[in-house]
Write an enzyme that holds these catalytic residues in place. Structure first.
Site, PDB file in Angstrom:
ATOM      1  N   ASN A   1       0.873  -1.177   0.000  1.00 29.49           N
ATOM      2  CA  ASN A   1       0.000   0.000   0.000  1.00 29.49           C
ATOM      3  C   ASN A   1       0.905   1.220   0.000  1.00 29.49           C
ATOM      4  O   ASN A   1       1.524   1.524   1.015  1.00 29.49           O
ATOM      5  CB  ASN A   1      -0.896  -0.022   1.242  1.00 29.49           C
ATOM      6  CG  ASN A   1      -1.710   1.250   1.401  1.00 29.49           C
ATOM      7  OD1 ASN A   1      -1.778   2.074   0.474  1.00 29.49           O
ATOM      8  ND2 ASN A   1      -2.332   1.417   2.564  1.00 29.49           N
TER       9      ASN A   1
ATOM     10  N   LYS B   1       0.032   4.256  -0.236  1.00 31.62           N
ATOM     11  CA  LYS B   1      -0.625   5.426   0.378  1.00 31.62           C
ATOM     12  C   LYS B   1      -0.429   6.650  -0.527  1.00 31.62           C
ATOM     13  O   LYS B   1      -0.444   6.500  -1.746  1.00 31.62           O
ATOM     14  CB  LYS B   1      -0.091   5.628   1.800  1.00 31.62           C
ATOM     15  CG  LYS B   1      -0.153   4.326   2.608  1.00 31.62           C
ATOM     16  CD  LYS B   1       0.118   4.500   4.064  1.00 31.62           C
ATOM     17  CE  LYS B   1      -0.017   3.151   4.773  1.00 31.62           C
ATOM     18  NZ  LYS B   1       0.128   3.241   6.215  1.00 31.62           N
TER      19      LYS B   1
ATOM     20  N   HIS C   1      -9.389   1.526   5.080  1.00 29.04           N
ATOM     21  CA  HIS C   1      -8.107   1.695   5.779  1.00 29.04           C
ATOM     22  C   HIS C   1      -8.302   2.688   6.922  1.00 29.04           C
ATOM     23  O   HIS C   1      -9.048   3.660   6.788  1.00 29.04           O
ATOM     24  CB  HIS C   1      -7.043   2.199   4.797  1.00 29.04           C
ATOM     25  CG  HIS C   1      -5.670   2.119   5.366  1.00 29.04           C
ATOM     26  ND1 HIS C   1      -5.209   3.021   6.296  1.00 29.04           N
ATOM     27  CD2 HIS C   1      -4.668   1.222   5.186  1.00 29.04           C
ATOM     28  CE1 HIS C   1      -3.974   2.675   6.651  1.00 29.04           C
ATOM     29  NE2 HIS C   1      -3.626   1.594   5.995  1.00 29.04           N
TER      30      HIS C   1
ATOM     31  N   GLU D   1      -6.584   5.017   7.969  1.00 29.94           N
ATOM     32  CA  GLU D   1      -6.274   6.421   7.641  1.00 29.94           C
ATOM     33  C   GLU D   1      -7.472   7.089   6.976  1.00 29.94           C
ATOM     34  O   GLU D   1      -7.728   8.276   7.200  1.00 29.94           O
ATOM     35  CB  GLU D   1      -5.014   6.470   6.759  1.00 29.94           C
ATOM     36  CG  GLU D   1      -3.762   6.164   7.585  1.00 29.94           C
ATOM     37  CD  GLU D   1      -2.622   5.524   6.819  1.00 29.94           C
ATOM     38  OE1 GLU D   1      -2.649   5.500   5.578  1.00 29.94           O
ATOM     39  OE2 GLU D   1      -1.685   5.044   7.489  1.00 29.94           O
TER      40      GLU D   1
ATOM     41  N   GLU E   1      -5.285  -4.514  10.741  1.00 27.44           N
ATOM     42  CA  GLU E   1      -4.226  -3.525  10.893  1.00 27.44           C
ATOM     43  C   GLU E   1      -4.444  -2.753  12.192  1.00 27.44           C
ATOM     44  O   GLU E   1      -5.242  -1.794  12.219  1.00 27.44           O
ATOM     45  CB  GLU E   1      -4.242  -2.551   9.714  1.00 27.44           C
ATOM     46  CG  GLU E   1      -3.987  -3.201   8.375  1.00 27.44           C
ATOM     47  CD  GLU E   1      -3.406  -2.210   7.363  1.00 27.44           C
ATOM     48  OE1 GLU E   1      -2.376  -2.531   6.778  1.00 27.44           O
ATOM     49  OE2 GLU E   1      -3.974  -1.120   7.201  1.00 27.44           O
TER      50      GLU E   1
ATOM     51  N   GLY F   1       2.911   2.433  10.642  1.00 29.13           N
ATOM     52  CA  GLY F   1       3.890   3.494  10.441  1.00 29.13           C
ATOM     53  C   GLY F   1       4.632   3.888  11.699  1.00 29.13           C
ATOM     54  O   GLY F   1       5.290   4.929  11.738  1.00 29.13           O
TER      55      GLY F   1
ATOM     56  N   SER G   1       3.707  -2.003  10.256  1.00 30.45           N
ATOM     57  CA  SER G   1       5.166  -2.039  10.461  1.00 30.45           C
ATOM     58  C   SER G   1       5.800  -3.373  10.079  1.00 30.45           C
ATOM     59  O   SER G   1       6.763  -3.815  10.694  1.00 30.45           O
ATOM     60  CB  SER G   1       5.512  -1.666  11.909  1.00 30.45           C
ATOM     61  OG  SER G   1       5.114  -0.336  12.184  1.00 30.45           O
TER      62      SER G   1
HETATM   63  P1  13P Z   1       3.222   0.418   7.525  1.00 33.67           P
HETATM   64  O1  13P Z   1       3.703  -0.910   6.963  1.00 33.67           O
HETATM   65  O2  13P Z   1       3.965   1.584   6.971  1.00 33.67           O
HETATM   66  O3  13P Z   1       3.152   0.386   9.007  1.00 33.67           O
HETATM   67  O4  13P Z   1       1.723   0.603   6.998  1.00 33.67           O
HETATM   68  C1  13P Z   1       0.820  -0.441   7.146  1.00 33.67           C
HETATM   69  C2  13P Z   1      -0.408  -0.083   6.425  1.00 33.67           C
HETATM   70  O5  13P Z   1      -1.129   0.824   6.818  1.00 33.67           O
HETATM   71  C3  13P Z   1      -0.733  -0.843   5.208  1.00 33.67           C
HETATM   72  O6  13P Z   1      -2.018  -0.574   4.753  1.00 33.67           O
END
Ligand code: 13P
Length: 249
Positions: A9, A11, A95, A97, A165, A171, A210
């Site tokens: 992803n 983002k 997601h 976010e 997640e 992150g 992560s």
């Molecule tokens: P990270 O791997 O950067 O922690 O992000 C995970 C994520 O949100 C994947 O959708």
């Protein structure tokens, strides 16, 4: 056992120049590979170009969200049909976010997932608790509620993917422990089986948060983990491919 899915992803990262990373990923895996499925979910601006550059390879391309409707007066939004038309075969919905930034509720997520199914895309439906929800001991309730509300009524078990997640692990470099992952993945599997019967054993459940080449082997070895949804470490072809190779072992 469901087929493992290693999904990236990106983002809100990636310019045309970064398509070189997509090309490196697609060139590194054999087109006839029978191993794990490999997917990069990209910003909408890159999907058509990435699809044509990885055409015929083992790498699939996906979107990061979609609007519930097929078309209409929704300035700035992108429909599942548009993603499909640009070459996507998957789309992430719900997601954390987007739940946080855009106020997407379980009901909206379910309608986005239904849109994906309508367009012939596989939705990757994300669930996960915040740190305060975990600290309050509400993890299983939160996940159960999100699962009940975010999977559309018309879904078939094999047509969707669920991603767990934990928001506090995204992150942050703070990965959930194997026990924490196992507990939630077991719950998600139970909920899928309750809903779909035996077919629910075939739905892929991904872990995200992560994940990197250093911890992927342990995470992918946890019971009921059928792959990963990888943010930061998917931006570099070398790291993403390292995780894919661990999954293929
Ligand atoms: P990270 O791997 O950067 O922690 O992000 C995970 C994520 O949100 C994947 O959708």
């Amino acid at each position: 056992m469901p087929r493992t899915l290693i999904a990236g992803n990106w983002k809100m990262n990636g310019l045309i120049a970064n398509l070189a990373e997509v090309e490196r990923v697609s060139a590194a895996v054999s087109p006839s590979s029978e191993g794990p499925e490999l997917l990069l979910c990209l910003p909408a601006t890159l999907i058509a170009a990435a699809s044509s550059r990885s055409d015929g390879s083992h790498l699939k391309i996906g979107g990061e969200t979609c609007h519930p409707k097929e078309k209409g007066a929704h300035t700035g939004d992108i429909s599942a049909e548009m993603l499909k038309d640009a070459g996507a075969s998957y789309v992430i919905v719900g997601h954390s976010e987007r739940r946080a930034d855009c106020g997407e509720t379980d009901q909206i997520v379910a309608s986005q997932a239904a849109a994906a199914l309508r367009a012939g895309l596989t939705p990757i439906i994300c669930v996960g608790e915040t740190l305060s929800q975990r600290d309050a001991g509400d993890v299983l309730d939160v996940i159960s509620t999100q699962m009940a509300g975010s999977i559309p009524e018309n879904a078939a078990a094999g047509a969707i993917v669920v991603a767990y997640e934990p928001v506090w692990a995204i992150g942050t470099g703070r990965v959930a422990s194997s026990e924490q992952i196992a507990e939630v993945h077991r719950l998600v599997r139970d909920l899928l089986v309750k809903r779909f019967g035996d077919a629910g054993r075939g739905t892929r459940i991904l872990y995200g948060g992560s994940m990197n080449p250093g911890n992927a082997a342990e995470i992918l070895g946890v019971d009921e983990v059928n792959g990963g949804l990888i943010g930061g470490a998917s931006l570099k072809a070398d790291d993403f491919l390292a995780i894919y190779r661990l999954a293929a072992q």
